[in-house]
Design an enzyme around this catalytic site. Structure first.
Site, short mmCIF file in Angstrom:
data_model
loop_
_atom_site.label_atom_id
_atom_site.label_comp_id
_atom_site.label_asym_id
_atom_site.label_seq_id
_atom_site.Cartn_x
_atom_site.Cartn_y
_atom_site.Cartn_z
N SER A 15 3.53 -7.26 9.35
CA SER A 15 2.89 -8.23 8.75
C SER A 15 1.86 -8.71 9.82
O SER A 15 2.49 -8.84 10.87
CB SER A 15 3.76 -8.81 8.70
OG SER A 15 2.57 -10.30 8.06
N LYS A 66 6.85 -10.84 -4.43
CA LYS A 66 5.64 -12.04 -5.35
C LYS A 66 6.41 -11.74 -6.56
O LYS A 66 6.37 -13.45 -6.77
CB LYS A 66 4.82 -11.24 -5.18
CG LYS A 66 4.14 -11.04 -3.21
CD LYS A 66 2.36 -10.43 -3.46
CE LYS A 66 2.12 -10.63 -1.90
NZ LYS A 66 0.83 -10.18 -2.19
N ASP A 105 -4.03 -14.60 -3.32
CA ASP A 105 -4.50 -12.76 -2.98
C ASP A 105 -5.64 -13.01 -4.18
O ASP A 105 -6.98 -12.20 -4.17
CB ASP A 105 -2.93 -11.68 -3.88
CG ASP A 105 -2.58 -11.64 -3.17
OD1 ASP A 105 -2.96 -12.03 -1.59
OD2 ASP A 105 -1.32 -11.26 -2.90
N GLY A 132 0.59 -0.98 -8.88
CA GLY A 132 0.82 -2.08 -7.81
C GLY A 132 0.92 -3.82 -8.42
O GLY A 132 -0.05 -3.93 -9.09
N ASN A 154 -3.42 5.24 -12.00
CA ASN A 154 -2.37 5.53 -10.96
C ASN A 154 -1.23 6.83 -10.93
O ASN A 154 -1.26 7.53 -12.10
CB ASN A 154 -0.66 4.52 -11.33
CG ASN A 154 -0.23 3.71 -9.53
OD1 ASN A 154 -0.66 3.89 -9.31
ND2 ASN A 154 0.93 4.01 -10.59
N TYR A 238 -5.37 -1.96 4.83
CA TYR A 238 -6.61 -2.34 6.55
C TYR A 238 -5.91 -0.95 7.84
O TYR A 238 -4.18 -0.97 7.95
CB TYR A 238 -6.16 -3.36 6.89
CG TYR A 238 -5.12 -4.17 6.18
CD1 TYR A 238 -4.39 -4.34 7.84
CD2 TYR A 238 -5.10 -5.59 5.58
CE1 TYR A 238 -3.24 -4.87 7.28
CE2 TYR A 238 -4.06 -5.80 5.35
CZ TYR A 238 -3.19 -5.81 6.43
OH TYR A 238 -1.72 -6.37 5.68
P1 ATR Z 1 1.66 -3.50 -4.05
O1 ATR Z 1 2.61 -4.68 -4.25
O2 ATR Z 1 1.47 -3.23 -2.72
O3 ATR Z 1 0.96 -3.15 -4.71
P2 ATR Z 1 3.14 -1.26 -4.76
O4 ATR Z 1 3.68 -1.88 -5.89
O5 ATR Z 1 4.51 -0.77 -4.35
O6 ATR Z 1 2.94 -2.17 -3.60
O7 ATR Z 1 2.13 -0.18 -5.06
C1 ATR Z 1 2.08 0.97 -4.01
C2 ATR Z 1 0.57 1.52 -5.21
O8 ATR Z 1 0.57 2.87 -4.55
C3 ATR Z 1 1.66 1.49 -6.18
O9 ATR Z 1 0.78 2.15 -7.77
C4 ATR Z 1 1.45 3.46 -6.06
O10 ATR Z 1 1.81 4.79 -7.25
P3 ATR Z 1 3.21 4.94 -8.23
O11 ATR Z 1 2.78 3.51 -8.94
O12 ATR Z 1 3.03 6.12 -8.38
O13 ATR Z 1 4.23 4.68 -6.85
C5 ATR Z 1 0.81 4.01 -5.19
N1 ATR Z 1 0.97 4.75 -4.00
C6 ATR Z 1 1.72 5.25 -3.38
N2 ATR Z 1 2.05 5.91 -2.62
C7 ATR Z 1 1.17 7.11 -3.24
C8 ATR Z 1 0.53 8.69 -2.69
N3 ATR Z 1 0.83 8.90 -2.49
N4 ATR Z 1 -0.40 9.28 -4.45
C9 ATR Z 1 -1.17 7.61 -5.05
N5 ATR Z 1 -0.66 6.89 -5.20
C10 ATR Z 1 0.60 6.26 -4.26
#
Ligand code: ATR
Length: 295
Positions: A15, A66, A105, A132, A154, A238
Site C-alpha cells: 500500500s 471493503k 473511491d 471485483g 470479465n 499504477y
Molecule cells: P478489486 O477489489 O481490486 O476489484 P478483485 O475483487 O480481486 O479486486 O478483482 C480483481 C479483478 O481482476 C477481477 O475482475 C478478476 O477477474 P476474475 O473475476 O475472473 O477473477 C480480474 N483479474 C485478475 N487477474 C486477471 C487475469 N490474469 N486476467 C483477467 N482478469 C484478471
C-alpha cells in the site's frame, strides 16, 4: 496529542497510502501518524474493535475488507448513504467514539474523469473490464454521469453478469426515485480478445478494473491494435513511470491515465473527511510517484 490513522488490509505491504498520507500530514503540520495494519479476514471484527478502543481517529480500508467492514458497520447503522449504496466502505471516521463508514473511491473515479481526463461521460458508451470491488465502484460512479450504456466484461463471466445486473438494478432504482442515473442499459460480455476488440470499436471509454498490469510481464488486457484515437483509457493499475496499457494507448494517440490520480483523489477525499481541511494534492501525488519510482 498525536492522532493515529492507518489502513486496514491483507496483505498491506504494497500500500502507498502510508507514504501518501504521511507526506500530507507533514505538509499541513498536523500532529498525526498513519500506519499500515495487516489484518487477516478472520480477525477483522476484533481488530476494528481494538482500533476503536485505542482511540484511532480514522482508517482507510482496502482489499479484501471493503464489503466486510460495511456489513459490520451496518449493524450499528453508522454508514454514509453513498457507501451503503455502492456496497463498500474504504474510509472510517471516528465520531463520538465510534467509526462511521464512507466510500471515497467513487469520488476518486469522478474526479479522475473530471479533472484528470476532462471527459464528459454523458451519452458515451463505457466498457469496464473486471467485476471485483474496484469495477463496482467505477460502475456506480459512472451510473450517475448518465452514460449511454455500460458494458461489463470479465474473465469469470458469471461475475460480469452479476455486476451488470447489480448496476441495472441500481440504475432502475434511480429511475424510480426520479434521480440522475436514469435506466442506463447495462450488459455483460465474455472476456475474449476478439469480443473485446469488437466492443472497443463502439466504446468511448475503456476502464481496466482488473489487476492485469500490476506485475512486471503481465500481458496487456487488450490487443493494442484495438485502441482507437477517440478512445479514453482509464487504468486503475499504477506503476512507475506508468502502466504498459497507458503507454500503449498513448502510442495509439488515445487519451489515457493510470491509477495514480484515482489513488490520490480517493486519499484526498479521506483526508478531507478526517481533517475538514483542503488536502495537499500535489504533495500527495509527488509522494506516491516517488514511492513508485523506488520500487
Ligand atoms: P478489486 O477489489 O481490486 O476489484 P478483485 O475483487 O480481486 O479486486 O478483482 C480483481 C479483478 O481482476 C477481477 O475482475 C478478476 O477477474 P476474475 O473475476 O475472473 O477473477 C480480474 N483479474 C485478475 N487477474 C486477471 C487475469 N490474469 N486476467 C483477467 N482478469 C484478471
Amino acid at each position: 496529542m498525536t492522532r493515529i490513522f492507518g489502513i486496514v488490509g491483507y496483505p498491506i505491504d504494497h500500500s502507498l497510502s502510508p507514504v501518501m498520507h504521511g507526506a500530507a500530514f507533514r505538509a499541513l503540520g498536523v500532529e498525526a501518524i498513519y500506519a499500515p495494519f495487516a489484518v487477516p479476514p478472520r480477525d477483522l471484527r476484533r481488530a476494528l474493535t481494538a482500533l476503536t478502543r485505542c482511540g484511532v481517529a480514522g482508517l482507510n480500508v482496502t482489499v479484501p475488507h471493503k464489503e466486510a467492514v460495511l456489513r459490520l458497520l451496518r449493524r450499528s447503522g453508522r454508514v454514509d448513504a453513498e457507501a451503503a449504496r455502492v456496497g463498500a466502505v474504504n474510509t472510517l471516521v471516528r465520531r463520538s467514539g465510534r467509526f462511521v463508514g464512507y466510500n471515497t473511491d467513487v469520488e476518486g473515479v469522478r474526479r479522475t474523469l473530471r479533472e484528470e481526463l476532462r471527459v464528459n461521460v454523458s451519452g458515451k458508451t463505457v466498457l469496464i473490464l473486471g467485476a471485483g470491488g474496484a469495477a463496482r465502484a467505477v460502475g456506480w460512479a459512472l451510473l450517475g454521469l448518465r452514460p449511454k450504456a455500460i458494458w461489463v466484461m470479465n474473465r469469470t463471466y458469471e461475475k460480469a453478469i452479476r455486476l451488470a445486473r447489480w448496476l441495472d438494478r441500481r440504475s432502475r432504482l434511480w429511475v424510480a426515485h426520479g434521480a440522475a442515473g436514469y435506466g442506463v442499459p447495462t450488459a455483460s460480455r465474455r472476456y475474449r480478445r476478439s469480443e473485446l476488440a469488437a466492443a472497443l470499436a463502439h466504446a468511448d471509454l475503456f476502464v481496466n478494473a482488473t489487476s492485469l498490469g500490476l506485475r512486471e510481464g503481465d500481458p496487456l488486457p487488450l490487443a493494442p491494435g484495438a485502441i482507437h484515437k477517440r478512445l479514453v483509457v482509464m487504468d486503475l493499475v499504477y506503476r512507475a513511470p506508468t502502466t504498459a496499457l497507458v503507454a500503449a494507448a498513448r502510442r495509439r494517440g488515445a487519451l489515457a491515465v493510470d491509477g495514480v490520480p484515482m489513488l490520490v483523489y480517493q486519499g484526498a477525499e479521506s483526508f478531507r473527511l478526517w481533517w475538514r481541511r483542503e488536502p495537499p494534492l500535489d504533495v500527495m501525488r509527488r509522494a506516491v510517484m516517488r514511492a513508485l519510482g523506488n520500487r
